[in-house]
Scaffold this motif. Structure first.
Motif, mmCIF file in Angstrom:
data_model
loop_
_atom_site.group_PDB
_atom_site.id
_atom_site.type_symbol
_atom_site.label_atom_id
_atom_site.label_comp_id
_atom_site.label_asym_id
_atom_site.label_seq_id
_atom_site.Cartn_x
_atom_site.Cartn_y
_atom_site.Cartn_z
ATOM 1 N N GLN A 46 0.833 -1.201 0.000
ATOM 2 C CA GLN A 46 0.000 0.000 0.000
ATOM 3 C C GLN A 46 0.869 1.253 0.000
ATOM 4 O O GLN A 46 2.001 1.240 0.500
ATOM 5 C CB GLN A 46 -0.926 0.008 1.214
ATOM 6 C CG GLN A 46 -2.006 -1.046 1.178
ATOM 7 C CD GLN A 46 -2.934 -0.955 2.373
ATOM 8 O OE1 GLN A 46 -2.675 -0.239 3.330
ATOM 9 N NE2 GLN A 46 -4.036 -1.681 2.321
ATOM 10 N N SER A 86 -2.636 -8.252 1.965
ATOM 11 C CA SER A 86 -3.733 -8.985 1.337
ATOM 12 C C SER A 86 -3.544 -9.147 -0.166
ATOM 13 O O SER A 86 -2.791 -8.404 -0.812
ATOM 14 C CB SER A 86 -5.063 -8.262 1.602
ATOM 15 O OG SER A 86 -5.113 -7.064 0.837
ATOM 16 N N LEU A 87 -4.281 -10.103 -0.721
ATOM 17 C CA LEU A 87 -4.295 -10.271 -2.176
ATOM 18 C C LEU A 87 -4.966 -9.078 -2.848
ATOM 19 O O LEU A 87 -4.663 -8.769 -4.005
ATOM 20 C CB LEU A 87 -5.004 -11.582 -2.541
ATOM 21 C CG LEU A 87 -4.225 -12.854 -2.189
ATOM 22 C CD1 LEU A 87 -5.091 -14.085 -2.407
ATOM 23 C CD2 LEU A 87 -2.939 -12.960 -3.000
ATOM 24 N N ASP A 88 -5.847 -8.391 -2.126
ATOM 25 C CA ASP A 88 -6.412 -7.144 -2.660
ATOM 26 C C ASP A 88 -5.309 -6.101 -2.852
ATOM 27 O O ASP A 88 -5.322 -5.342 -3.828
ATOM 28 C CB ASP A 88 -7.480 -6.584 -1.709
ATOM 29 C CG ASP A 88 -8.783 -7.367 -1.770
ATOM 30 O OD1 ASP A 88 -8.977 -8.132 -2.741
ATOM 31 O OD2 ASP A 88 -9.606 -7.211 -0.845
ATOM 32 N N ASP A 89 -4.354 -6.065 -1.920
ATOM 33 C CA ASP A 89 -3.217 -5.158 -2.067
ATOM 34 C C ASP A 89 -2.400 -5.505 -3.307
ATOM 35 O O ASP A 89 -1.889 -4.614 -4.002
ATOM 36 C CB ASP A 89 -2.313 -5.222 -0.830
ATOM 37 C CG ASP A 89 -2.943 -4.620 0.409
ATOM 38 O OD1 ASP A 89 -3.962 -3.913 0.272
ATOM 39 O OD2 ASP A 89 -2.418 -4.865 1.514
ATOM 40 N N GLU A 147 -3.542 -6.927 -6.061
ATOM 41 C CA GLU A 147 -4.284 -6.477 -7.240
ATOM 42 C C GLU A 147 -4.237 -4.966 -7.383
ATOM 43 O O GLU A 147 -4.199 -4.436 -8.497
ATOM 44 C CB GLU A 147 -5.731 -6.978 -7.183
ATOM 45 C CG GLU A 147 -5.849 -8.482 -7.347
ATOM 46 C CD GLU A 147 -5.068 -8.994 -8.556
ATOM 47 O OE1 GLU A 147 -5.287 -8.470 -9.670
ATOM 48 O OE2 GLU A 147 -4.227 -9.896 -8.380
ATOM 49 N N GLN A 148 -4.206 -4.264 -6.263
ATOM 50 C CA GLN A 148 -4.132 -2.805 -6.302
ATOM 51 C C GLN A 148 -2.805 -2.337 -6.888
ATOM 52 O O GLN A 148 -2.771 -1.428 -7.724
ATOM 53 C CB GLN A 148 -4.318 -2.225 -4.907
ATOM 54 C CG GLN A 148 -4.353 -0.701 -4.870
ATOM 55 C CD GLN A 148 -5.509 -0.112 -5.670
ATOM 56 O OE1 GLN A 148 -6.623 -0.616 -5.621
ATOM 57 N NE2 GLN A 148 -5.234 0.960 -6.418
ATOM 58 N N LYS A 194 -2.729 -2.964 -10.639
ATOM 59 C CA LYS A 194 -3.441 -1.921 -11.377
ATOM 60 C C LYS A 194 -2.638 -0.622 -11.397
ATOM 61 O O LYS A 194 -2.558 0.064 -12.433
ATOM 62 C CB LYS A 194 -4.818 -1.679 -10.758
ATOM 63 C CG LYS A 194 -5.674 -0.661 -11.505
ATOM 64 C CD LYS A 194 -7.044 -0.515 -10.872
ATOM 65 C CE LYS A 194 -7.946 0.401 -11.703
ATOM 66 N NZ LYS A 194 -7.369 1.743 -11.922
#
Length: 244
Positions: free
Chosen positions: A149, A175-178, A180-181, A184
């Motif tokens: 992040q 996290s895996l969301d991090d 993907e962020q 991107k």
């Protein structure tokens, strides 16, 4: 493997903090590519020094970064968190200390200042990525189980580095969301990048001490030799491509 020389180097960041980096380089008469090695949040300990030595044996000049001053280290997770958070207290502290280390590395006679990179582990991964996001003169920025992040996302035309992100699929701290962020973020900024999500790997997967630390410090860490091997193979290929 190359025979290496080592020394400690004292330098000062813009905030006045006195820092002590560990320098290692192959014993050669010709300047070689230089690599900053960013530590985990435990500080400039034996692990980051060992990684610096290993990269020196492979032919690179390296500087293991001291981010806390006076080579301060800890085995206590709460203390490590507090030390790390001190570098976030002011907006520019982390980058100021990282840039001071980069300038110190580039100034060494063994180093070719036109061929620089930054790699880091955990907190050190964030250091490498933030240097890249800020447009530091590095050709490679590599993060291993790093913090992804940021408040300063990459912008097109600013990042000079190819970016490598190596992340454990079972990491409970990032996290895996991090993932993907940042994928991107790098795509939007048109940054050349590779992101490896390594199966069955937790936070700290490159550090053989992670299992012991998980028990002693109560942090969800684990060493994974296969993930370590795959991530370092990717780093080796990228360094050879960009620092040749």
């Amino acid at each position: 493997m190359s025979t290496i020389i080592t020394r400690e180097i004292e330098y000062t960041a813009n905030d006045g903090k006195q820092l002590i980096g560990f320098f290692a380089a192959p014993s050669t008469k010709h300047p070689v590519a230089g690599i900053l090695v960013g530590p985990e949040w435990w500080g400039r300990n034996e692990y980051v020094v060992q990684r610096a030595k290993e990269l020196a044996e492979q032919g690179y000049a390296t500087l293991a970064i001291d981010m806390y001053g006076d080579k301060q280290t800890t085995e206590n997770a709460t203390e490590a968190y507090d030390l790390m958070m001190e570098t976030f207290a002011e907006p520019n502290t982390l980058l100021n200390r990282a840039n001071a280390a980069l300038a110190t590395l580039a100034a060494q006679p063994e180093v070719d200042p036109e061929r620089l990179a930054a790699v880091g582990f955990c907190f050190g991964g964030k250091i490498a990525l933030e240097l890249a996001r800020a447009g530091a003169p590095i050709h490679v920025a590599a993060s291993f189980h790093g913090t992804l992040q940021t408040n300063n996302p990459a912008k097109a035309g600013v990042v000079k580095a190819d970016v490598l992100v190596c992340h454990g699929a079972d990491d409970s701290m990032v996290s895996l969301d991090d993932v993907e962020q940042i994928r991107k973020e790098l795509e939007d900024a048109q940054v050349s990048h590779e992101i490896l999500v390594l199966e069955h790997a937790k936070h700290g997967f490159t550090n053989p001490k992670s299992d012991e630390r998980a028990k002693n410090a109560g942090v969800d860490l684990a060493y994974n030799a296969e993930a370590e091997h795959k991530s370092f193979a990717a780093l080796d290929a990228l360094l050879k491509k960009r620092l040749a």
